[in-house]
Design a protein around this motif. Structure first.
Motif, mmCIF file in Angstrom:
data_model
loop_
_atom_site.group_PDB
_atom_site.id
_atom_site.type_symbol
_atom_site.label_atom_id
_atom_site.label_comp_id
_atom_site.label_asym_id
_atom_site.label_seq_id
_atom_site.Cartn_x
_atom_site.Cartn_y
_atom_site.Cartn_z
ATOM 1 N N SER A 54 0.811 -1.214 0.000
ATOM 2 C CA SER A 54 0.000 0.000 0.000
ATOM 3 C C SER A 54 0.849 1.271 0.000
ATOM 4 C CB SER A 54 -0.963 0.009 1.194
ATOM 5 O OG SER A 54 -0.248 -0.073 2.421
ATOM 6 N N ASP A 85 -10.093 -5.599 -0.719
ATOM 7 C CA ASP A 85 -10.334 -4.227 -0.240
ATOM 8 C C ASP A 85 -8.984 -3.531 -0.070
ATOM 9 O OD1 ASP A 85 -13.121 -4.531 -0.117
ATOM 10 O OD2 ASP A 85 -12.993 -5.461 1.860
ATOM 11 N N ASP A 89 -6.812 4.057 -2.739
ATOM 12 C CA ASP A 89 -7.967 4.306 -3.595
ATOM 13 C C ASP A 89 -7.692 3.979 -5.059
ATOM 14 O OD1 ASP A 89 -9.553 5.234 -1.503
ATOM 15 O OD2 ASP A 89 -8.862 7.299 -1.738
ATOM 16 N N THR A 90 -8.760 3.599 -5.754
ATOM 17 C CA THR A 90 -8.662 3.258 -7.173
ATOM 18 C C THR A 90 -8.083 4.402 -7.985
ATOM 19 O OG1 THR A 90 -10.530 1.723 -7.016
ATOM 20 C CG2 THR A 90 -10.004 2.580 -9.211
ATOM 21 N N ASP A 132 -19.737 0.824 -8.898
ATOM 22 C CA ASP A 132 -18.427 1.363 -8.535
ATOM 23 C C ASP A 132 -18.151 2.596 -9.393
ATOM 24 O OD1 ASP A 132 -15.791 1.894 -7.904
ATOM 25 O OD2 ASP A 132 -15.215 -0.214 -7.796
ATOM 26 N N ASP A 134 -16.150 5.145 -8.889
ATOM 27 C CA ASP A 134 -14.732 5.474 -9.045
ATOM 28 C C ASP A 134 -14.107 4.666 -10.172
ATOM 29 O OD1 ASP A 134 -14.840 7.298 -6.997
ATOM 30 O OD2 ASP A 134 -14.051 5.933 -5.474
#
Length: 234
Positions: A54, A85, A89-90, A132, A134
């Motif tokens: 991440s 998950d 963020d995308t 979704d 995003d």
């Protein structure tokens, strides 16, 4: 997960396998700790998890490593992003493609990414129980056209594709059509295309309203609201 998405993920691994792990990858000393750097080198690529990647996914290329380093980790990051998950963020992760000028990459790499994004989109439309937004916006930005997203959204009733249509209209439609700056979201041409596509779904929504009215009154109300939006806004 659809078989198509599984295949697309494997294609990413195969396509980007030519980029090795870089044990001396440079990073901003003010932004990264030694622990951050160790995490991404302590396991095989496919074993790295969200916690391991991440920080790198957020910092990749801007303050940590270069484009070739990003290409090494791209398959695993995209796999985690599309199947778990993932913490980042995308829009942050897919925005890295813009930053790396991915449309100048070799044709095989571009195709692998295109195929993955479309497979992810189809998987999301079929299996997620919410639209979704995003993902919709970010893929549109990468493709620079809305058509592939709509063309690959068949409406059936044995998966969540219809419910996602209602969720788009009931939860996101007005925000989508207010966006006029392409750098932020849909441009006017895309908005017009979306409106025409939705108008063509009016009869379908009318039919399903009467069906759900007898078995799920709450969802029928959402369909009714979606019909109102189509009739008054498109």
């Amino acid at each position: 997960m659809t078989d198509k998405l599984k295949t697309a993920i494997e294609r990413l691994y195969a396509t980007f396998s030519y980029y090795p792990s870089n044990g001396t990858m440079e990073g901003c000393p003010c932004c990264l700790s030694s622990t951050d750097k160790e995490k991404i080198h302590t396991k095989e690529l496919r074993q790295l998890d969200s916690d391991d990647l991440s920080r790198y996914a957020f910092k990749a290329m801007t303050t940590w490593g270069n484009t070739n380093d990003f290409k090494h980790y791209l398959p695993r990051i995209f796999e985690l992003l599309s199947t778990t998950d993932f913490i980042v963020d995308t829009f942050v992760v897919l925005g890295k493609l813009h930053y790396a000028k991915w449309k100048t990459w070799p044709a095989e790499e571009q195709k692998a990414i295109n195929d993955f994004l479309m497979a992810w989109w189809i998987d999301s439309i079929k299996h997620q129980n919410y639209f979704d937004n995003d993902l919709f916006i970010e893929i549109y930005k990468l493709f620079e056209t809305i058509n592939p997203l709509l063309d690959n959204w068949p409406i059936t009733f044995d998966n969540n594709s219809f419910k996602n249509l209602i969720d788009l209209l009931d939860s996101y439609y007005y925000d989508l059509i207010k966006i006029s700056n392409k750098s932020e979201g849909l441009d006017q041409a895309a908005i017009t295309t979306l409106q025409m596509w939705l108008t063509n779904k009016k009869e379908l929504l009318e039919q399903r309203f009467f069906y759900y009215e007898t078995i799920d009154n709450e969802f029928a109300e959402r369909i009714s609201n979606a019909l109102y939006i189509i009739e008054h806004s498109t």
